[in-house]
Scaffold this motif. Structure first.
Motif, PDB file in Angstrom:
ATOM      1  N   SER A  23       0.868  -1.184   0.000  1.00 20.11           N
ATOM      2  CA  SER A  23       0.000   0.000   0.000  1.00 20.11           C
ATOM      3  C   SER A  23       0.898   1.225   0.000  1.00 20.11           C
ATOM      4  CB  SER A  23      -0.957  -0.016   1.195  1.00 20.11           C
ATOM      5  OG  SER A  23      -0.246   0.253   2.362  1.00 20.11           O
ATOM      6  N   PHE A  30       7.510   8.407  -4.561  1.00 16.71           N
ATOM      7  CA  PHE A  30       8.312   7.569  -5.455  1.00 16.71           C
ATOM      8  C   PHE A  30       7.433   6.958  -6.545  1.00 16.71           C
ATOM      9  CE2 PHE A  30      10.965   6.570  -1.465  1.00 16.71           C
ATOM     10  CZ  PHE A  30      11.723   7.705  -1.662  1.00 16.71           C
ATOM     11  N   THR A  72       8.772  -1.711  -3.286  1.00 16.66           N
ATOM     12  CA  THR A  72       9.131  -2.704  -2.278  1.00 16.66           C
ATOM     13  C   THR A  72       9.538  -4.000  -2.967  1.00 16.66           C
ATOM     14  OG1 THR A  72       7.515  -1.725  -0.756  1.00 16.66           O
ATOM     15  CG2 THR A  72       8.337  -3.904  -0.177  1.00 16.66           C
TER      16      THR A  72
END
Ligand code: SF4
Length: 385
Positions: A23, A30, A72
């Motif tokens: 999330s 970014f 991520t």
């Protein structure tokens, strides 16, 4: 695109961007997206293709660092990361002891994933913690708790990771000095090899910006921001870590080699949507849109935009601005070697003015920011733009 020959050093850094997150954090601007899981597989196929497209063009280049960032990277199946590194090994010449870093966030890590990363050759892990208070983590939109971070940190040690960075943010809305002290002290107690401490800058087009505009949050006072910075500096220096860049601390020998490439204005290639490259006197980025990136790369095109030829004056200016971020500053000897003239031939007036204001100083062959200059770094950098 023509064949690329990395001029000067014949070594370069490789950045690979993974734009997926579970999330979105409220402060994040970014190039990262939540809810795009259906694009993960086609995106990794495109990354593989882009690596292959570059491979034939990066003749004689030695890859000395790989940095898998995001987003991520630890959110996606670890097999994607492992395959990606195999493809890099097959297509590029890697330095024997290549630093291979990967960003990871608690809440997306597991022992199995860490084991796969280790086997794949990742030798540096950068974990995003940001704060030590669960209430604060929730408030800024992080998906994890401090307990999950601690579990992951210990698992990473158990799996054999001997080079770990922890990312922290100070100047968060509502963060007290006591909160920051607790964060810094707790992290210092874990003895990571590297710590990054960033002062929060609320960027446009983020939920925090909106909240700032509507008065729901406020920016930390400058005085508090500096006090937090000094606290971290004193604490990590006291542990024997070197403050080697404005926002970074490391035990000797654990400075991030990949980021040093940026700060020393050396060459690098960015793979993936929105990633930036600087090679052969040109700077450019890939398109930011994931779908367009996948489509164009699949058709055999590296989708570049903002291709900019860096002229002599820009190269000098970048070398100084980036180099002054390092605590050791810039070497006048290296400057002469690189540009064929003395730094004072180009910026004599600015150097004198900044020295008189106590913002920079010269020690031996190096010119660096003073303590006051570190606090007012932007005022220094502007003189060299
Ligand atoms: S995890 Fe990192 S990249 Fe993803 S939204 Fe949060 S700050 Fe941004």
């Amino acid at each position: 695109m023509n064949k690329i020959r990395s001029n000067e050093s014949k070594t370069l850094g490789l950045y690979i961007h993974i734009p997926f997150c579970k999330s979105k954090c409220l402060y994040c601007d970014f190039n990262s997206f939540a809810g795009m899981e259906m694009l993960i597989e086609p995106y990794f196929n495109a990354l593989k293709k882009e690596i292959e497209l570059y491979a034939g063009r990066l003749e004689d280049c030695l890859v000395k660092t790989i940095f898998i960032g995001g987003g991520t990277p630890s959110f996606v199946d670890a097999a994607f990361i492992s395959d990606l590194l195999h493809i890099c090994e097959r297509n590029f010449t890697l330095k024997k002891d290549t630093e291979i870093s990967m960003e990871a966030n608690p809440g997306t890590l597991s022992r199995e994933k860490l084991e796969t990363y280790m086997k794949a050759g990742i030798n540096r892990l950068s974990i995003g913690l940001q704060a030590w208070q669960n209430k604060m983590l929730k408030f800024i939109g992080r998906i994890h708790t401090v307990e999950e971070f601690l579990d992951n940190f210990r698992q990473a040690r158990d799996e054999g990771f001997k080079n770990i960075n922890i990312d922290l943010i100070f100047g968060l809305p509502g963060q007290t000095m006591a909160d920051w002290k607790e964060t810094v002290d707790s992290v210092a107690g874990l003895n990571p090899e590297h710590v990054s401490c960033y002062s929060l800058k609320i960027e446009k087009d983020t939920p925090f910006w909106e909240m700032l505009e509507t008065g729901k949050i406020s920016q930390a006072e400058d005085e508090m921001d500096r006090e937090m910075y000094y606290y971290a500096k004193e604490k990590f220096n006291g542990k024997g870590m070197k403050h080697y860049e404005i926002s970074n601390f490391a035990y000797p020998g654990f400075e991030c080699e990949h980021n040093l490439i940026y700060w020393k204005a050396e060459e690098y290639i960015g793979i993936g949507a929105g990633s930036h490259s600087y090679i052969n006197g040109e700077r450019y980025n890939n398109v930011y849109d994931i779908c367009r990136y996948i489509k164009e790369v699949t058709n055999g095109i590296i989708p570049l935009e903002n291709v900019e030829r860096i002229d002599f004056r820009d190269r000098v200016s970048e070398f100084i601005i980036l180099g002054l971020r390092l605590i050791e500053g810039i070497s006048t000897v290296e400057f002469r070697k690189k540009f064929g003239c003395d730094i004072s031939d180009i910026y004599g007036r600015q150097l004198l003015k900044l020295t008189e204001r106590g913002l920079i100083e010269q020690k031996g062959n190096n010119i660096m920011l003073t303590g006051k200059g570190l606090d007012l770094a932007n005022q220094v950098f502007i003189e060299f733009v």
